[in-house]
Scaffold this motif. Structure first.
Motif, PDB file in Angstrom:
ATOM      1  N   ALA A 176      14.316   3.951  -1.303  1.00  0.00           N
ATOM      2  CA  ALA A 176      14.968   4.559  -0.136  1.00  0.00           C
ATOM      3  C   ALA A 176      13.934   4.950   0.917  1.00  0.00           C
ATOM      4  O   ALA A 176      14.156   4.779   2.122  1.00  0.00           O
ATOM      5  CB  ALA A 176      15.776   5.786  -0.569  1.00  0.00           C
ATOM      6  N   TRP A 177      12.791   5.469   0.463  1.00  0.00           N
ATOM      7  CA  TRP A 177      11.763   5.908   1.406  1.00  0.00           C
ATOM      8  C   TRP A 177      11.129   4.727   2.142  1.00  0.00           C
ATOM      9  O   TRP A 177      10.822   4.828   3.333  1.00  0.00           O
ATOM     10  CB  TRP A 177      10.692   6.703   0.667  1.00  0.00           C
ATOM     11  N   ILE A 178      10.938   3.607   1.452  1.00  0.00           N
ATOM     12  CA  ILE A 178      10.428   2.406   2.108  1.00  0.00           C
ATOM     13  C   ILE A 178      11.416   1.960   3.184  1.00  0.00           C
ATOM     14  O   ILE A 178      11.021   1.544   4.287  1.00  0.00           O
ATOM     15  CB  ILE A 178      10.212   1.269   1.081  1.00  0.00           C
ATOM     16  N   LEU A 179      12.716   2.050   2.881  1.00  0.00           N
ATOM     17  CA  LEU A 179      13.743   1.685   3.853  1.00  0.00           C
ATOM     18  C   LEU A 179      13.684   2.616   5.067  1.00  0.00           C
ATOM     19  O   LEU A 179      13.827   2.173   6.210  1.00  0.00           O
ATOM     20  CB  LEU A 179      15.132   1.760   3.206  1.00  0.00           C
ATOM     21  N   VAL A 180      13.461   3.898   4.829  1.00  0.00           N
ATOM     22  CA  VAL A 180      13.311   4.858   5.931  1.00  0.00           C
ATOM     23  C   VAL A 180      12.111   4.478   6.795  1.00  0.00           C
ATOM     24  O   VAL A 180      12.169   4.520   8.030  1.00  0.00           O
ATOM     25  CB  VAL A 180      13.150   6.292   5.384  1.00  0.00           C
ATOM     26  N   GLY A 197       0.808  -1.216   0.000  1.00  0.00           N
ATOM     27  CA  GLY A 197       0.000   0.000   0.000  1.00  0.00           C
ATOM     28  C   GLY A 197       0.838   1.260   0.000  1.00  0.00           C
ATOM     29  O   GLY A 197       0.524   2.230  -0.705  1.00  0.00           O
ATOM     30  N   ASP A 198       1.920   1.255   0.779  1.00  0.00           N
ATOM     31  CA  ASP A 198       2.804   2.423   0.819  1.00  0.00           C
ATOM     32  C   ASP A 198       3.404   2.693  -0.561  1.00  0.00           C
ATOM     33  O   ASP A 198       3.463   3.842  -1.019  1.00  0.00           O
ATOM     34  CB  ASP A 198       3.928   2.215   1.841  1.00  0.00           C
ATOM     35  N   PHE A 199       3.849   1.628  -1.210  1.00  0.00           N
ATOM     36  CA  PHE A 199       4.453   1.809  -2.538  1.00  0.00           C
ATOM     37  C   PHE A 199       3.405   2.329  -3.528  1.00  0.00           C
ATOM     38  O   PHE A 199       3.693   3.221  -4.339  1.00  0.00           O
ATOM     39  CB  PHE A 199       5.045   0.489  -3.037  1.00  0.00           C
ATOM     40  N   ALA A 200       2.195   1.779  -3.442  1.00  0.00           N
ATOM     41  CA  ALA A 200       1.124   2.244  -4.323  1.00  0.00           C
ATOM     42  C   ALA A 200       0.807   3.721  -4.063  1.00  0.00           C
ATOM     43  O   ALA A 200       0.570   4.495  -5.003  1.00  0.00           O
ATOM     44  CB  ALA A 200      -0.131   1.389  -4.121  1.00  0.00           C
ATOM     45  N   LEU A 251       7.792   1.747  11.010  1.00  0.00           N
ATOM     46  CA  LEU A 251       6.430   1.835  10.498  1.00  0.00           C
ATOM     47  C   LEU A 251       5.896   0.517   9.946  1.00  0.00           C
ATOM     48  O   LEU A 251       4.769   0.466   9.450  1.00  0.00           O
ATOM     49  CB  LEU A 251       6.346   2.927   9.425  1.00  0.00           C
ATOM     50  N   TYR A 252       6.709  -0.540  10.017  1.00  0.00           N
ATOM     51  CA  TYR A 252       6.216  -1.872   9.675  1.00  0.00           C
ATOM     52  C   TYR A 252       6.250  -2.797  10.886  1.00  0.00           C
ATOM     53  O   TYR A 252       6.025  -3.991  10.757  1.00  0.00           O
ATOM     54  CB  TYR A 252       7.028  -2.478   8.528  1.00  0.00           C
TER      55      TYR A 252
END
Length: 445
Positions: free
Chosen positions: A54-58, A15-18, A64-65
């Motif tokens: 990079a933002w998903i890694l942050v 969802g975050d990536f979407a 946040l997971y």
């Protein structure tokens, strides 16, 4: 069966990536005041993909997971705000140092950060909870001890896939009637899950009676496994020799050990070289503070209980052999307090990682005298020595402060036993990222 949804973090990630992708389309629509063409969107999408990663890694580093982010939506807005500030900084640096890209989206980037933050809040606090929400299954808990009560309180907080509607203390097994207290309740209250301590000696007589419930589509879960899943540590009072024989092995895991050693070298070597920059400043501060030696060499317990020598910047006036430091400890120097709180005193230990005495991740190595004392006071304590100790570990990221008492050290050992049992390259990466988060937030000491 898992009582913590394994799909929730995956759903959050997807969802975050979407949201990142959709927000880019909306930002382009706002920026140019018309529906963006396929060419314009694709041009920006290609440029933004490295940032999305990079933002998903942050987000991962920001926790946040983690379970609290999945279960407690009131913690999400602050986490997203802080993560998006970091993400905006990463984006600015990325586009500044990437002149080869065909775009330099200054205005679009500003609009995008705002829109994506709003969309993330809507997704995380509104849409995701609605998608992930499900009625918890009714369960009965059969066990004993403080771990059973602790597990019942936590699970019935309303954050999990099950809810205990009844419990039976095997410590008082003579006071309950199996047919009345178990079978009748299962049918009358629609109980579909039985969580039971199968290793408890008083469970043996009722296990054959539980067998028939399989045909009623009742599922059974070991209470010890549930406790580990919920708390991320083992239940100390539930441990016995059989548990260690079944779950702990000193045999090498060749692929994992090789990957871990490569990670240690690849990360520790450049960090050690970079850290030399601060050595003169630290040395000067220590000398100006009390004129004593800059470094100390501590004897600690390493893998297989072997004595290893670990260098540190000196932070105390005298040795801390076998004595827990306390708040306001007079042995800690003024400079030493800063060095300990910032973890700068541990920078020389990167050399021990390169040498192989330490790993980046593992149980913290005990000072020799302290370790010998604890091994006599805590059952099975020496099991934590069957793997290499580390600069950071599972206990360090789950305990806010280092242990300062025997009871707190017992809790640390419960986390260490969990790590020894479940150690993997993925868990090491998770610990490393969480350690970065703690250091940046300055929560750990």
């Amino acid at each position: 069966m898992s009582i913590v949804s394994k799909k929730a973090p995956v759903l959050l990630f997807a969802g975050d990536f979407a949201v990142f992708v959709i927000s880019l389309w909306i930002a382009l629509f706002v920026r140019y005041a018309h529906i963006p063409s396929s060419e314009l969107f694709l041009q920006h999408f290609v440029a933004f993909v490295p940032l999305f990663i990079a933002w998903i890694l942050v987000f991962f580093v920001a926790g946040l997971y983690e379970k609290h982010a999945v279960l407690l939506k009131n913690t999400v807005p602050a986490g997203i705000f802080n993560a998006q500030l970091v993400n905006a900084g990463i984006a600015v640096v990325f586009f500044y140092f990437a002149p080869f890209l065909p775009i330099a989206p200054k205005t679009t980037l500003f609009i995008y950060v705002i829109i994506s933050s709003i969309c993330l809040l809507i997704w995380r606090t509104g849409i995701f909870p609605a998608l992930a929400k499900q009625a918890p299954e009714k369960a009965i808990l059969i066990g004993s001890g403080t771990e059973m009560e602790e597990l019942k309180r936590e699970v019935n907080s309303g954050r999990y896939n099950i809810r205990f509607v009844s419990s039976i203390d095997l410590g008082h097994a003579e006071k309950f009637d199996f047919q009345e207290d178990v079978v009748s309740k299962i049918y009358s209250e629609g109980i579909s899950v039985v969580v039971i301590d199968l290793e408890h000696q008083k469970a043996d007589p009722i296990v054959p009676q539980l067998y028939n419930l399989i045909f009623s589509k009742v599922r059974f879960i070991d209470m010890r496994r549930v406790y580990e899943e919920v708390f991320g540590r083992v239940g100390l009072s539930l441990l016995d020799h059989g548990w260690f024989l079944e779950n702990i092995s000193a045999s090498p895991k060749y692929a994992y050990d090789a990957a871990k050693r490569i990670m240690d070298i690849v990360i520790a070597l450049p960090l050690a070289i970079i850290s030399f920059i601060v050595y003169p400043c630290v040395a000067l501060a220590i000398k100006l503070d009390d004129g004593g030696p800059i470094f100390i060499i501590q004897e600690r317990i390493g893998k297989d209980s072997k004595v290893i020598k670990i260098p540190k910047f000196r932070s105390m006036k005298s040795s801390d052999k076998g004595i827990w430091p306390t708040e306001g400890d007079h042995r800690i120097t003024r400079v030493g307090k800063f060095l300990r709180n910032s973890r700068i005193d541990e920078l020389p230990q990167l050399l021990s990682v390169i040498k192989g005495d330490l790993s980046l991740v593992g149980p913290r190595p005990d000072i020799y005298d302290m370790g010998m004392k604890l091994s006599k006071e805590i059952p099975y304590y020496t099991v934590r020595y069957i793997i290499a100790p580390g600069l950071s570990g599972w206990a360090q990221i789950n305990q806010e402060l280092p242990p300062h008492s025997l009871e707190e050290t017992k809790v640390r050992s419960a986390y260490d036993f969990y790590y020894v049992k479940h150690r993997s390259f993925f868990l090491d990466i998770k610990i490393a990222l969480r350690t970065i988060q703690i250091l940046l937030s300055r929560k750990g000491k």
